[in-house]
Design an enzyme around this catalytic site. Structure first.
Site: not given
Length: 137
Positions: A47, A58, A60, A93
């Site tokens: 992140n 983020c 991911e 998220c």
């Protein structure tokens, strides 16, 4: 083909290492991610925060975007591992879930942490009734 136990261990290790380089001066919540693609490649991300919170990204999504930027043709994400240095595992998220689905509609998502908790679910369970590229046809 589902990831092997060895591949999952590699992903967890890579995600943990990525968390260590996260830029999180505001939240102090460092997150690392590693993805395994159908071609067998592993990409990582962390992140990156910004004083203007809306501009943060983020781990991911960073990992997935790194795969795209590295030239991964027809990106197909098989597995995503998320690591946080917390006692409780943290799932991606909503924005990350959507991006994971875009590039891996059958992806396995594993959230790990410093503690013993582990969340292991398919993206379709984390994002039911998802909207994807096929919905645009």
């Amino acid at each position: 083909m589902p990831p092997t136990t060895t591949q999952i261990k590699q992903l967890v290790s890579a995600a943990r290492k990525a968390a260590g380089i996260a830029y999180a001066p505001y939240s102090k919540f460092q997150v690392g991610s590693a993805i395994l693609t159908k071609s067998g490649n592993i990409y990582t991300g962390c992140n990156v925060e910004n004083a203007s919170y809306g501009l943060c990204i983020c781990a991911e999504r960073t990992a997935i975007f790194n795969a795209v930027a590295s030239g991964e043709k027809k990106l197909n994400v098989e597995c995503v591992v998320v690591y946080t240095s917390t006692e409780k595992a943290t799932a991606p998220c909503g924005a990350c879930r959507q991006v994971i689905f875009e590039f891996g509609p059958k992806a396995r998502v594993i959230s790990t942490c410093r503690g013993n908790e582990r969340i292991d679910r398919p993206i379709t369970e984390l994002l039911p009734d998802a909207f994807g590229p096929e919905d645009l046809l």
